[in-house]
Design a protein around this motif. Sequence first.
Motif, PDB file in Angstrom:
ATOM      1  N   ILE A   1       4.979 -11.364  -3.443  1.00  0.00           N
ATOM      2  CA  ILE A   1       3.770 -10.554  -3.608  1.00  0.00           C
ATOM      3  C   ILE A   1       2.769 -11.467  -3.345  1.00  0.00           C
ATOM      4  O   ILE A   1       1.533 -10.793  -2.858  1.00  0.00           O
ATOM      5  CB  ILE A   1       3.684 -10.048  -5.005  1.00  0.00           C
ATOM      6  CG1 ILE A   1       5.047  -9.084  -5.260  1.00  0.00           C
ATOM      7  CG2 ILE A   1       2.521  -9.432  -5.310  1.00  0.00           C
ATOM      8  CD1 ILE A   1       5.054  -8.410  -6.782  1.00  0.00           C
TER       9      ILE A   1
ATOM     10  N   THR B   1      10.811  -4.359  -5.777  1.00  0.00           N
ATOM     11  CA  THR B   1      10.599  -4.998  -4.449  1.00  0.00           C
ATOM     12  C   THR B   1      11.822  -4.843  -3.472  1.00  0.00           C
ATOM     13  O   THR B   1      11.832  -4.959  -2.209  1.00  0.00           O
ATOM     14  CB  THR B   1      10.022  -6.439  -4.619  1.00  0.00           C
ATOM     15  OG1 THR B   1      10.883  -7.153  -5.569  1.00  0.00           O
ATOM     16  CG2 THR B   1       8.712  -6.217  -5.500  1.00  0.00           C
TER      17      THR B   1
ATOM     18  N   GLU C   1       1.888  -4.096 -13.915  1.00  0.00           N
ATOM     19  CA  GLU C   1       2.450  -5.006 -12.947  1.00  0.00           C
ATOM     20  C   GLU C   1       3.491  -4.366 -11.989  1.00  0.00           C
ATOM     21  O   GLU C   1       3.575  -4.049 -10.697  1.00  0.00           O
ATOM     22  CB  GLU C   1       2.852  -6.349 -13.153  1.00  0.00           C
ATOM     23  CG  GLU C   1       1.539  -7.086 -13.529  1.00  0.00           C
ATOM     24  CD  GLU C   1       0.598  -6.647 -14.919  1.00  0.00           C
ATOM     25  OE1 GLU C   1      -0.590  -6.896 -14.884  1.00  0.00           O
ATOM     26  OE2 GLU C   1       1.455  -6.341 -15.832  1.00  0.00           O
TER      27      GLU C   1
ATOM     28  N   LEU D   1      11.249  -5.925 -11.612  1.00  0.00           N
ATOM     29  CA  LEU D   1      10.612  -6.496 -10.447  1.00  0.00           C
ATOM     30  C   LEU D   1      11.270  -6.520  -9.225  1.00  0.00           C
ATOM     31  O   LEU D   1      10.894  -6.056  -8.098  1.00  0.00           O
ATOM     32  CB  LEU D   1       9.779  -7.592 -10.906  1.00  0.00           C
ATOM     33  CG  LEU D   1       8.774  -7.924  -9.580  1.00  0.00           C
ATOM     34  CD1 LEU D   1       7.648  -6.921  -9.425  1.00  0.00           C
ATOM     35  CD2 LEU D   1       8.114  -9.467 -10.041  1.00  0.00           C
TER      36      LEU D   1
ATOM     37  N   ALA E   1       3.673  -2.848  -8.382  1.00  0.00           N
ATOM     38  CA  ALA E   1       4.704  -3.171  -7.262  1.00  0.00           C
ATOM     39  C   ALA E   1       5.614  -2.069  -6.820  1.00  0.00           C
ATOM     40  O   ALA E   1       5.787  -2.141  -5.544  1.00  0.00           O
ATOM     41  CB  ALA E   1       5.783  -4.242  -8.018  1.00  0.00           C
TER      42      ALA E   1
END
Length: 1431
Positions: free
Chosen positions: A975, A658, A686, A654, A690
Motif C-alpha cells: 500500500i 489486498t 483502514e 488486510l 483497502a
Amino acid sequence: MAISMETQLQTIFEDVVKTEVIEEAFSGMFMETAESERMKLISCLGAFKQYWSTLPQDSHEQCVKWIVRFIHGQHSPKRISFLYDCLAMAVETSLLPPRMVCQALVNSESLEWERTQLWALTFRLFRKIIGGVDYKGVRDLLKSVLDKIQTIPNVVSSAVVQQLLPAREVVEYILDRNACLLPAYLAVTEIRKLYPEGALSHWLLGSLISDFVDSFRPTARINSICGRCNLLPVVNNSGAICNSWKLDPTTLRFPLKGMLPYDKDLFEPQTGLLRYVLEQPYSRDMVCNMLGLNKQHKQRCAVLEDQLVDLVVYAMERSETEEQFDDGGTSQLLWQHLSSQLIFFVLFQFASFPHMVLSLHQKLAGRDLIKGRDHLMWVLLQFISGSIQKNALADFLPVMKLFDLLYPEKECIPVPDINKPQSTHSFAMTCIWIHLNRKAQSETNKLQIPIPHSLRLHHEFLQQSLRNKSLPMTDYKIALLCNAYSTNSECFTLPMGVLVETIYGNGSVRIPLPGTNCLAQGAITPLPMNLLDSLTVHAKMSLIHSIATRVIKLAAAKSAMALAPALVETYSRLLVYMEIESLGIKGFISQLLPNVFKSHAWGILHTLLEMFSYRMHHIQPHYRVQLLSHLHSLAAVPQTNQNQLHLCVESTALRLITALGSSEVQPQFTRFLSDPKTVLSAESEELNRALILTLARATHVTDFFTGSDSIQGTWCKDILQTIMNFTPHNWASHTLSCFPAPLQAFFKQNNVPQESRFNLKKNVEEEYRKWKSMTNENDIITHFSLQGSPPLFLCLLWKMLLETDHINQIGFRSVVLERIGARALVAHVRTFADFLVYEFSTSAGGQQLNKCIEILNDMVWKYNIVTLDRLILCLAMRSHEGNEAQVCYFIIQLLLLKPNDFRNRVSDFVKENAPEHWLQSDWHTKHMSYHKKYPEKLYFEGLAEQVSPPMPLQPHYLPIYFGNVCLRFLPVFDIVIHRFLELLPVSKSLETLLDHLGGLYKFHDRPVTYLYNTLHYYERHLRDRTNLKRKLVHAIMSSLKDNRTPGWCLSDTYLKFGMNPREDSAWIPDDTYYCKLIGRLVDTMAGKSPGPFPNCDWRFNEFPNPAAHALHVTCVELMALAVPGKEVGNALLNVVLKSQPLVPRENITAWMNAIGLVITALPEPYWIVLHDRIVSVISSPVLTSESESVGYPFQLLDFTACHQSYSEMYCSYVLALAHAVWHHSSIGQLSLIPKFMSEVLKPIVKTEFQLLYVYHLVGPFLQRFQQERTRCMLEVEHTHTHTHTHTHTHLVGPFLQRFQQERTRCMLEIGVAFYEMLAAVDQHCTHLSYMDPMCDFLYHIKYMFTGDSVKDQVEKIICSLRPAMKLRLRFITHITKMEPNANTANANANANSAQQQQQQQQQQHQQPSAVSSPAPQANPGPSSVPLSVAQ
C-alpha cells in the motif's frame, strides 16, 4: 332442424360439378365454352360466399378442410381443375384466406405422390396463391411442402417425374430472393432443421436446396471467429471465465447461434480445447464451467471421460521417453495433476471409474507402454483406496484386466529401493490387490482373488514390515503400509499412529514460543512434502481428519498447551491438496474455525489465522471471502479486543482484501448484494479503504467501468454506500485521480467534512493542560479511558516525550492503554497520524526533526505503544493534500529508514530465511532464533520496563508460529508503494525505500501479480517515469534471484538491456525482441518440452499453471519497458502483421492467440491501437475501390483458406488478429466497440467491401454482448433467488434493470450502426452486388439478438433504401411490399438510372401492391407475380 355444414357445402359444390347423362355417355365429346365455365364459377362462388358469410369464425378452417377433402375425393382431373379454379378465385377476391387454403391443401392426407395429376394441380394452385400468405405462414408452408416431398421414394418411374416437378417449383418460388415471400433466413432455418450439416436434400429438389444453403455460407462466415478452433485460454485468467469457451457437454461442439452452414471445423468436437484445459493444473472449475457441469447434479459426461483417458495414455507415452521421475520434471508433474483430476471428476460422478479403466485397457492394448505403468496404478490406487468401501467390488475388478496387460512378467518383480519416494508407485499395484482382496473377503460370497505371482515379493515385504512394530521415519515404509492397509483399521493403526505421534509430540517435551508464558508441545519437525506426496488420498484424508479432530478437541478442553509446531506446519501442507478439499480447506473454513471460535480457544484461533496468512496457496476465492466475513464478525466480539488477537485479525483481513484477484472481486462481492455489511468492517477505516483500493484496481484492470461514468445500478454502489455509512472518509486528490471515473464521481458526491489540523492541535493542547493539572492518578485513568473520550491519548504521550524526553507516571499510562483496548486504540493511532503530520509540517527542521523521529521511533520500539505496521498503515491511508501529503510520506520514510531498528530486522530476516517453507524442516528453529534476537512486544512491555524498578508485566502471549513484524509489514508495504507512486514529488523517496526494504519481496506470496497490478493500475502515472518503473521491477525481481531458477521471469534480453539504466537514451527493443517474447508464451501454451520456463511445483507457485505464469511475466516485462504503450501495442501487432522470420506460417493462429492474450491483459493504450489498424485497413484502396478486380469479398476475408493457399492479404490478417484479440477481451473492453463503430467507422464506410468488412469484424461478438450481460444478470438473479426478502428485492431490482439496460444499449447501438452504415453504402454505390448476404446478416441479428428492439430506430432507414433492399428488409419493420405511387416512381427512376449505367440493373415483372405482411390486403388482383425491382 339445422342443416350440417357438410351437407350445405356438398349441395353447393355438387351442383357445380354435376353432369348430364348425355355428357357422361359421350364423355370427351362435350366441351364447355369459356363463358359457360365463367358462369359456373360465378354461380358457385356466389352461393359459397353467401354461405361463408353466415359461418362463425371458428368454423372457417373446418370448412376449408372439407372443401379440400371434397376436391381430393374427385377422380376427374377436369373437375379437380375446375374446383381449384373456384378456390383460386375465392382467394383472389379475398373471400378465403390464402394461408388457410394452402395449409389445407398441403396437409391433406389424400395428397400423395402416386396421384400425379392431383399432385401437379395442387402445387400449381399452391404456387398461384402463396404470394398472398404472410411470411410466417410461408415459413410454415415451406416446412410442410418439404415434408410432403420427403414422402416421394428415392426410386420412381421417369414417366411421373414431370408431374412431380410443380412441388419443386413451389419451393423454388418460396426460396426466390426476388419474390421475397419471407426472410430467406427463416427459410434456411427450416431447411437446416430438415437437412442438417452433412445430410443430402431430396433428389426432386436437386441442387436447389444446396445452392440456397450455400448462399448463406457468407453469412455464416460473417458470424464466425477466424481460426476459432485454434484459440486457447489461459486457465484461471480473467478471460477464461467468459462464455467464449463454452462447449456442448454431449458433443463437445461450440454452441453456435442460428441454423447457418458454418465451416465444417466449427461443427467438429473441440477435443483439443478440452484436452488442453484438462492438462492445466487447477483447471477443474474451468472444465465444469465449459461443459456446464454442476457438482450438485450427478451427471456422467462421456466426452470428458474420453479426454481423461486420452490424457492418461499421453502421460504413459511421455513416461517412455523420460529417464527419471523424481526430478520434478514434466512427467512427474503431469501424473501428480492427473491424480487430482481423476479423483475430482470420478468422485462427483462426471466420469465412471470402471468405464475409464476398460477404455484405458482398450487404448493401451498392443502399445507396449510399460515404463509408466506404476504411475498409472498409483493414480488408480488414489481413487480405489478412498472409495472401495462404499462401492461394489465389480466397479474395481477391471483394474485386474489392466494389470494382466501391463504386468506380463512371469517372474517376481523385485522390491524397489524404499529410500526413494518413487517406491510407493512401484508398490501401487500390490496395494490395489490388497484393497481388492479385503473387499472380496468382506462380500457375502467371500471371493478369493489370488495374489499374482509377479507381485508376491512386494506382498511379502509389506506383510513383514507390518510385523515390525518399530517403524523408522527415514524411509518410505510407513507410507507403503498406510497406502496398502488404509481400509483395514487393524493394520492401519500402527503406521498412521507413528505419523501422528511424530507431529503431535509425546506430551512430556515442551518448548517455548515467542512472547511470554507461551509453551507448546515439543514436536518441531513437520512431515516432509515427499512423504505426504507418497501417501494415498485416503491416507492423507485420515491424517488431516485426525489433526482437525485433535485441534477441535484441544480447543474444547481449553488446553493451556499450544499445538506442536510440527502439527501446525504439517496441517498447512496437507491443505494444499485439492483432492482432499472437503476435509481440507472446506473443513478448515466451515467446521474447524467455527468450532474453535465457539470454544473461545483464542490461541488456536490465532494459530489458524496465521496459517491462512503465511502458509495457504491457491485457496478458492469464495473460501477467502467467507473467511473475511468471519473475521469481520469476529472483530465485533468483546473477547477479541485484545492486542495480539486484534492485530492478527486485522492483518489477516488486510491480506485477504489486498490479495483478491481483479477478476475475483465482482463474482465474489455480487454474492453479498443482499447484505454487504457481512464483507465490510463496521469499525476499521483502514480495512474499508483497502477494500475500496482493491475495488478501484479490479474495476480498472478488468475494464468494468469502460464507457460508463456512473456507478448507479452497478454491483458496487451499495458496497461503497455501506462503507461510507460505517467509516465516512475522504480520499486525497492524487489518490482519487487514479480511480476509475465513476468511483471518482461517487467520492466527490459523498465528500465528508474533515476536522481542521488547527482544531486538532488546539484540542491536544487543551487535553495536555488538563493532564498536567490533574494530580490524582485514578482521575487521570478514568478521564482518559472513558468511553467516548476524544482519541488523543497517543498525541499526549508524544507531546510529553517531546517536552520532557520521558513519560511520567508510566504505570498508569499502560493502564490507560489497556483500558482503551486494542479496538479503540486504532482510532487513537489514526488521530495521532494526523497530529504527526501537523507537528512535522510546523517543526523547525534540523535537530527538531531528528528529535521528532527519535521520539516516534521510541514509541514503536522502546515503549511498544503501537506496532510499526499499524502506524505506517494509518499514515499511508490518511487523505492529506499537497505539502501535508509530502510530509506524511516523509514521516513514513524516516520512520522506516532513519533509525536502524526496522532496517536491521528486515536485513537479518531476509538474510537468514528462505520463502520455500514447504521444502524446509527447520523453519521453527530459525523462527525462534529471529524472535529471540528481535522479540515482539505487543502488550506495552516497553512502558513497564522504563519504570524504576521495572513493573513485573508478564502478559500471556498467544502462540506465534510464522509471523513477525517484517511479514506483517509486507501488505502494508504494498500500500505504501502505491501511495508514493501517486505523488510525483516523492518518487526519489520511493526509490530509497525500495533500495533498503525491497528485499522483503522475497517473501511476498504474489510478487509478479503485485507488479502486474501496480504497472497496470498506475500506467498513466508511470508513462514518463521510466526509471521508477525499472527501479520497482528491479527491486522486486532481484529480491527473488537467489530463490528462483535463472529464466523464471524476465527475458535475458530485457535483463541485459532493459534493466540497466542508460544515460544517453532508453533502450528501444526491435521486432526480434517482441517475437521472442510472444514465442515464449506460444511454446509454453503448446506444452513444449523442455519449456521456456523452469519446471516448478505449481501447488506452491504464485500462479496455478505454466501459461498463467508466462502471461503475467510477459505483461510485466512489456509494461516495464521504457517505451510508450502505443508503440508496444503496435510492435505486438506487427509480430504477425509484418513478415517475421521467427514466426512460422503453419502456426500463425497460435501466435495470434498469444498476442490476443497478452494485449488484452495490458492497459488500454496498448490494445486500443488495434482500432487504428482497423481504420487504416477499412480506408485502404482494397476496400474503398468499387471495381470488381479486388475479387470475391467473402473469399478475400476467409483468413484460414487464404492463408493455406498463400493468397492472404493484409486486411484478412488484421481481421483474424482483431478476432483473436476481441475473443480474449473482457466484456468491458468489448463495450467500446459500439462507440468505435458509431463514431469512427460509420463516417468512413462508403463501399460494400467496407461494410462487409465491418460485419465480419463485429458479427462474431454479438453473441458475447448478449451472453455476457445476461451472465451478469444471472449472477445477481442467482443471489436474488436465495434470499426471498422484500429488502433484498429492493436492493437487487436496480441492478437487474441496469444489466438489462446495458445489454440492450450495446446491442441497440451496434444494430443501429449496422443499418446506418448500410444506408450510407446504399446512397454511395450505384450497384450493390451483395445485398442478399448483407440482408441475411441483418435478419440473423434480428432473430438471434435484438428482436424488434431496433425496429423503431431503423424503420426510417429501411424506407430510404433502394426498392430491392427495402423489399428484402421489409419484414424487419413489417412494412408493406410497396406503396403504389412512391414505389412505382422509385422503380422508374431506378430503371432510367440502370439504362444510363449500361443496363447493369435488371428489370423484373411487376407485382401488384395488394400482397402484404403479415396479413393479405383486399383486392389483390389476378396475379401474385413478384414486384419489379431494380437491383
